[in-house]
Design a protein around this motif. Structure first.
Motif, mmCIF file in Angstrom:
data_model
loop_
_atom_site.group_PDB
_atom_site.id
_atom_site.type_symbol
_atom_site.label_atom_id
_atom_site.label_comp_id
_atom_site.label_asym_id
_atom_site.label_seq_id
_atom_site.Cartn_x
_atom_site.Cartn_y
_atom_site.Cartn_z
ATOM 1 N N PHE A 1 0.844 -1.198 0.000
ATOM 2 C CA PHE A 1 0.000 0.000 0.000
ATOM 3 C C PHE A 1 0.874 1.240 0.000
ATOM 4 O O PHE A 1 1.997 1.226 0.498
ATOM 5 C CB PHE A 1 -0.973 0.007 1.184
ATOM 6 N N ASP B 1 -1.578 7.150 -0.842
ATOM 7 C CA ASP B 1 -2.836 7.481 -1.498
ATOM 8 C C ASP B 1 -3.349 6.393 -2.430
ATOM 9 O O ASP B 1 -4.349 6.581 -3.124
ATOM 10 C CB ASP B 1 -2.701 8.792 -2.273
ATOM 11 N N GLY B 2 -2.675 5.257 -2.474
ATOM 12 C CA GLY B 2 -3.085 4.170 -3.346
ATOM 13 C C GLY B 2 -2.522 4.259 -4.750
ATOM 14 O O GLY B 2 -2.680 3.342 -5.549
ATOM 15 N N ASP C 1 -1.535 -2.465 -3.798
ATOM 16 C CA ASP C 1 -2.880 -3.033 -3.680
ATOM 17 C C ASP C 1 -3.873 -2.043 -3.087
ATOM 18 O O ASP C 1 -5.062 -2.087 -3.408
ATOM 19 C CB ASP C 1 -2.839 -4.271 -2.769
ATOM 20 N N HIS C 2 -3.404 -1.174 -2.223
ATOM 21 C CA HIS C 2 -4.297 -0.303 -1.458
ATOM 22 C C HIS C 2 -3.659 1.056 -1.209
ATOM 23 O O HIS C 2 -2.462 1.240 -1.415
ATOM 24 C CB HIS C 2 -4.614 -0.915 -0.083
ATOM 25 N N GLY C 3 -4.480 1.974 -0.709
ATOM 26 C CA GLY C 3 -4.009 3.207 -0.117
ATOM 27 C C GLY C 3 -4.065 3.061 1.390
ATOM 28 O O GLY C 3 -4.690 2.132 1.916
ATOM 29 N N ALA D 1 -5.722 4.626 3.495
ATOM 30 C CA ALA D 1 -7.067 4.777 4.043
ATOM 31 C C ALA D 1 -7.888 3.502 3.950
ATOM 32 O O ALA D 1 -8.839 3.326 4.725
ATOM 33 C CB ALA D 1 -7.796 5.910 3.326
ATOM 34 N N ASP D 2 -7.538 2.619 3.004
ATOM 35 C CA ASP D 2 -8.362 1.418 2.826
ATOM 36 C C ASP D 2 -7.581 0.111 2.953
ATOM 37 O O ASP D 2 -8.076 -0.944 2.591
ATOM 38 C CB ASP D 2 -9.094 1.460 1.493
ATOM 39 N N VAL D 3 -6.373 0.184 3.512
ATOM 40 C CA VAL D 3 -5.583 -1.041 3.643
ATOM 41 C C VAL D 3 -6.176 -1.991 4.677
ATOM 42 O O VAL D 3 -5.989 -3.196 4.608
ATOM 43 C CB VAL D 3 -4.111 -0.725 3.971
ATOM 44 N N GLY D 4 -6.922 -1.453 5.616
ATOM 45 C CA GLY D 4 -7.542 -2.290 6.637
ATOM 46 C C GLY D 4 -6.579 -2.637 7.764
ATOM 47 O O GLY D 4 -5.407 -2.237 7.760
#
Length: 199
Positions: free
Chosen positions: A45, A48-49, A63-65, A67-70
């Motif tokens: 990640f 900002d993605g 794969d992600h930013g 904010a949404d990597v979890g």
């Protein structure tokens, strides 16, 4: 490490990160993820993605930013010239501290340790980094107990590794710690990592 949800490892990437700092640990951890009964998830990640350009020109699409990597159980923070910008970015350091409060195991490769030091994560603790960056580390936080000999330093909830290829050793150590030494040896054999430099 026992968790209530699948083990998730996040590898953070940024412009001017060092290629092997990223792909060395990723290779180890992803090989482990494909073969271990634990079935950990390994993701990349960026802030900002968006894609990043590494220090020597390799382009990566994460794969992600952030904010949404979890939720993550392990964060891998690489080094590279890009760390010099990030360690002076107050918003980024706030994010690193925010992650510290939520991620059980924070790890760094090479000069990623400089960012951790700037965020206060290494105060009074043993740590290592690239051999050429110990003076910088001392300026950022003189209280860091600088280990100039070890390939990696495991201080419980923070693991730092020395320069570039040392990230592979650290990642194998993570497999041994999170799974088993036997599994780490299986990964090492699988990626045929048996250093015997020709020069």
């Amino acid at each position: 490490m026992t968790t209530g949800s699948p083990l998730r490892v996040g590898v953070f990437v940024f412009d001017d990160c060092e290629e092997l700092d990223v792909v060395g640990p990723y290779e180890v951890l992803a090989w482990w993820a494909r073969h271990s009964a634990l079935r950990p998830e390994v993701v990349t990640f960026s802030a900002d993605g968006a894609g990043v350009r590494c220090a020597k020109g390799l382009r990566l699409v994460p794969d992600h930013g952030a904010a949404d990597v979890g939720p993550l159980h392990v964060l891998v923070y690489p080094g590279g010239q890009g760390t010099r910008t990030l360690l002076r970015d107050r918003e980024h350091l706030d994010w690193v501290r925010w992650m510290r409060a939520r991620v059980p195991l924070m790890t760094s490769v090479c000069t990623g340790a400089l960012v951790y030091a700037a965020a206060g994560l290494l105060a009074g603790r043993p740590a290592t980094t690239h051999w050429g960056a110990f003076d910088e580390l001392a300026v950022i936080d003189p209280s860091v107990l600088r280990d100039t000999e070890s390939r990696f330093v495991d201080d419980g909830d923070v693991v730092t590794s020395a320069g570039v290829s040392a990230g592979i050793d650290m990642a194998l150590h993570l497999v041994a710690r999170l799974d088993s030494p036997e599994e780490a040896r299986t990964v090492r054999r699988g990626i045929q990592y048996d250093p015997a430099p020709p020069v």
